[in-house]
Design an enzyme around this catalytic site. Sequence first.
Site, PDB file in Angstrom:
ATOM      1  N   ASP A  13       0.830  -1.212   0.000  1.00 11.01           N
ATOM      2  CA  ASP A  13       0.000   0.000   0.000  1.00 11.01           C
ATOM      3  C   ASP A  13       0.862   1.259   0.000  1.00 11.01           C
ATOM      4  O   ASP A  13       0.498   2.261  -0.632  1.00 11.01           O
ATOM      5  CB  ASP A  13      -0.913   0.031   1.238  1.00 11.01           C
ATOM      6  CG  ASP A  13      -1.991  -1.037   1.183  1.00 11.01           C
ATOM      7  OD1 ASP A  13      -1.965  -1.863   0.252  1.00 11.01           O
ATOM      8  OD2 ASP A  13      -2.852  -1.048   2.080  1.00 11.01           O
ATOM      9  N   LEU A  61       8.961   2.049  13.679  1.00 12.65           N
ATOM     10  CA  LEU A  61       7.740   2.469  14.365  1.00 12.65           C
ATOM     11  C   LEU A  61       7.801   2.233  15.878  1.00 12.65           C
ATOM     12  O   LEU A  61       7.043   2.840  16.640  1.00 12.65           O
ATOM     13  CB  LEU A  61       6.575   1.671  13.755  1.00 12.65           C
ATOM     14  CG  LEU A  61       5.151   2.182  13.799  1.00 12.65           C
ATOM     15  CD1 LEU A  61       5.049   3.641  13.381  1.00 12.65           C
ATOM     16  CD2 LEU A  61       4.283   1.319  12.891  1.00 12.65           C
ATOM     17  N   SER A  86       2.246  -7.114   9.429  1.00 13.48           N
ATOM     18  CA  SER A  86       0.909  -7.195   8.842  1.00 13.48           C
ATOM     19  C   SER A  86       0.454  -8.620   8.540  1.00 13.48           C
ATOM     20  O   SER A  86      -0.648  -8.812   8.032  1.00 13.48           O
ATOM     21  CB  SER A  86       0.876  -6.364   7.555  1.00 13.48           C
ATOM     22  OG  SER A  86       1.600  -7.045   6.544  1.00 13.48           O
ATOM     23  N   THR A 127      -8.244  -2.545   9.963  1.00 18.08           N
ATOM     24  CA  THR A 127      -8.451  -3.760   9.164  1.00 18.08           C
ATOM     25  C   THR A 127      -9.734  -4.500   9.510  1.00 18.08           C
ATOM     26  O   THR A 127     -10.179  -4.489  10.670  1.00 18.08           O
ATOM     27  CB  THR A 127      -7.258  -4.716   9.387  1.00 18.08           C
ATOM     28  OG1 THR A 127      -7.609  -6.023   8.887  1.00 18.08           O
ATOM     29  CG2 THR A 127      -6.913  -4.882  10.859  1.00 18.08           C
ATOM     30  N   GLU A 129      -9.830  -7.482   9.920  1.00 17.15           N
ATOM     31  CA  GLU A 129      -9.473  -8.517  10.914  1.00 17.15           C
ATOM     32  C   GLU A 129     -10.002  -8.147  12.297  1.00 17.15           C
ATOM     33  O   GLU A 129     -10.118  -9.010  13.166  1.00 17.15           O
ATOM     34  CB  GLU A 129      -7.951  -8.684  10.977  1.00 17.15           C
ATOM     35  CG  GLU A 129      -7.367  -9.516   9.865  1.00 17.15           C
ATOM     36  CD  GLU A 129      -7.808 -10.969   9.907  1.00 17.15           C
ATOM     37  OE1 GLU A 129      -7.523 -11.642  10.905  1.00 17.15           O
ATOM     38  OE2 GLU A 129      -8.452 -11.429   8.951  1.00 17.15           O
ATOM     39  N   TYR A 151      -2.575 -10.175  15.786  1.00 14.47           N
ATOM     40  CA  TYR A 151      -2.566  -9.052  14.834  1.00 14.47           C
ATOM     41  C   TYR A 151      -3.861  -8.252  14.949  1.00 14.47           C
ATOM     42  O   TYR A 151      -3.844  -7.022  15.058  1.00 14.47           O
ATOM     43  CB  TYR A 151      -2.397  -9.592  13.407  1.00 14.47           C
ATOM     44  CG  TYR A 151      -2.680  -8.579  12.320  1.00 14.47           C
ATOM     45  CD1 TYR A 151      -1.727  -7.641  11.946  1.00 14.47           C
ATOM     46  CD2 TYR A 151      -3.913  -8.566  11.657  1.00 14.47           C
ATOM     47  CE1 TYR A 151      -1.993  -6.702  10.947  1.00 14.47           C
ATOM     48  CE2 TYR A 151      -4.187  -7.642  10.661  1.00 14.47           C
ATOM     49  CZ  TYR A 151      -3.230  -6.712  10.316  1.00 14.47           C
ATOM     50  OH  TYR A 151      -3.500  -5.789   9.337  1.00 14.47           O
ATOM     51  N   LYS A 155      -4.240  -4.360  16.132  1.00 15.76           N
ATOM     52  CA  LYS A 155      -4.867  -3.352  15.261  1.00 15.76           C
ATOM     53  C   LYS A 155      -6.060  -2.692  15.950  1.00 15.76           C
ATOM     54  O   LYS A 155      -6.364  -1.529  15.701  1.00 15.76           O
ATOM     55  CB  LYS A 155      -5.316  -4.003  13.951  1.00 15.76           C
ATOM     56  CG  LYS A 155      -4.192  -4.217  12.956  1.00 15.76           C
ATOM     57  CD  LYS A 155      -3.796  -2.892  12.264  1.00 15.76           C
ATOM     58  CE  LYS A 155      -2.770  -3.119  11.193  1.00 15.76           C
ATOM     59  NZ  LYS A 155      -2.270  -1.874  10.602  1.00 15.76           N
ATOM     60  N   HIS A 181      -7.078  -6.267   0.371  1.00 16.04           N
ATOM     61  CA  HIS A 181      -6.881  -5.711  -0.974  1.00 16.04           C
ATOM     62  C   HIS A 181      -5.538  -6.185  -1.499  1.00 16.04           C
ATOM     63  O   HIS A 181      -4.539  -6.214  -0.790  1.00 16.04           O
ATOM     64  CB  HIS A 181      -7.013  -4.189  -0.975  1.00 16.04           C
ATOM     65  CG  HIS A 181      -6.322  -3.505   0.151  1.00 16.04           C
ATOM     66  ND1 HIS A 181      -6.863  -3.396   1.405  1.00 16.04           N
ATOM     67  CD2 HIS A 181      -5.117  -2.919   0.211  1.00 16.04           C
ATOM     68  CE1 HIS A 181      -6.018  -2.746   2.190  1.00 16.04           C
ATOM     69  NE2 HIS A 181      -4.942  -2.463   1.484  1.00 16.04           N
TER      70      HIS A 181
END
Length: 344
Positions: A13, A61, A86, A127, A129, A151, A155, A181
């Site tokens: 992305d 990060l 991810s 997400t 998820e 995960y 998120k 995506h």
Amino acid sequence: MKTALITGISGQDGAYLAELLLSKGYRVFGTYRRTSSVNFWRIEELGIHQHPNLTLVEFDLTDMGSAIRLLQTTGATEVYNLAAQSFVGVSFDQPATTAHITGVGALHLLEAIRVINPKIRFYQASTSEMFGKVQAVPQKEDTPFYPRSPYGVAKLYAHWITVNYRESYGIFGCSGILFNHESPLRGREFVTRKITDSVAKIKLGKLDVLELGNLDAKRDWGFAKEYVEGMWRMLQVDEPDTYVLATNRTVTVRDFVSLAFAAADVTIEWKGKDEGETGICAQTGRTLVRINPKFYRPAEVDLLIGDATRAFDKLGWKPETSLEALCRMMVEADLRRNERDASF
Ligand code: NDP
Ligand code: GDR
């Protein structure tokens, strides 16, 4: 000239979003992690790696101080936080690392915004998820969350801390709840790209069999290039909000396998059940797909199908590319790459 910061420019992305923002005349700072061999194959494939308005900056990060310095030095007015650990499967093996990067990492950027310039607009890559175990379908912004992986849990923290900073400090923080995506730039560990790359290799005689885990999982798969347009639109409106981006169509992993083989002129017939299920080539009788239980996850997300009505109403966003066209685009790209024998 507008200035944007994209964390995770080496990912799928990040590369597409950088391409979009550069085409809109932005100055773009894209962050990558220090590793022994940094790989920029995606921005190279898009032909933007040497764009005069693109600057690549090293950033992790998990390092709060770096986040503050990054905002100070770049002067960005839009920050897109796309960096994350991810991969859902890996999050079961590395839950703490995933929590630090994917969860708390977002907080580092929000705190930096609070300190440096609370007017900076912030996009958080949330997400589907987070919906996890099915509570209602189709899933939309007010559907209850029930994450099923470390995960998804990480998120969810990043999503709520974005909402909290919006409500507590008036920060323009948007959370985009994006359903899966894909694209030719997708990482090969994710199931669609693993499938299209394997189909290409099988077609070219470089691989005998494609091994997969759960074929029954249903996903709402869209085209990544269209989804980054939605991210940008979220930061251009007057009020920050939370938005679902999805196609509103769901198919099983098994269906995607059939589509991908069909794009290479191979018809698959499915035989057997559960761990004994196989995909047989209708033309030759050869087994081309089989189950390997090592790809099963300790907890699974069975069904995702999103409703992006809010994004359509408020942002004018809607997906255009069909799953068939997306799958064909990916298989054709992988056939070309495997013919060239490129490493990417
Ligand atoms: P990718 O896995 O392709 O890219 C992730 C990026 O994050 C990479 O550039 C990676 O760098 C970087 N990264 C990982 N750890 C760190 C770290 N500690 N510090 C800085 N950067 C780091 O993901 P996508 O492009 O597919 O997804 C973008 C974002 O959107 C992610 O946050 C993902 O969780 C989320 N998302 C994705 C969806 C999808 O279907 N693609 C759907 C919904 C949300 P490196 O190259 O060094 O590994
Ligand atoms: P997902 O994507 O977990 O939805 O997360 P992934 O492509 O990894 O899995 C989709 C479904 O396919 C099943 N599956 C397999 N998956 C992989 N990777 N490899 C296999 O061999 C395999 N066999 C079956 C999985 O069990 C799952 O049900 C992606 C990531 O991009 C996240 O970062 C993002 O947040 C979500 O999409 C939306």
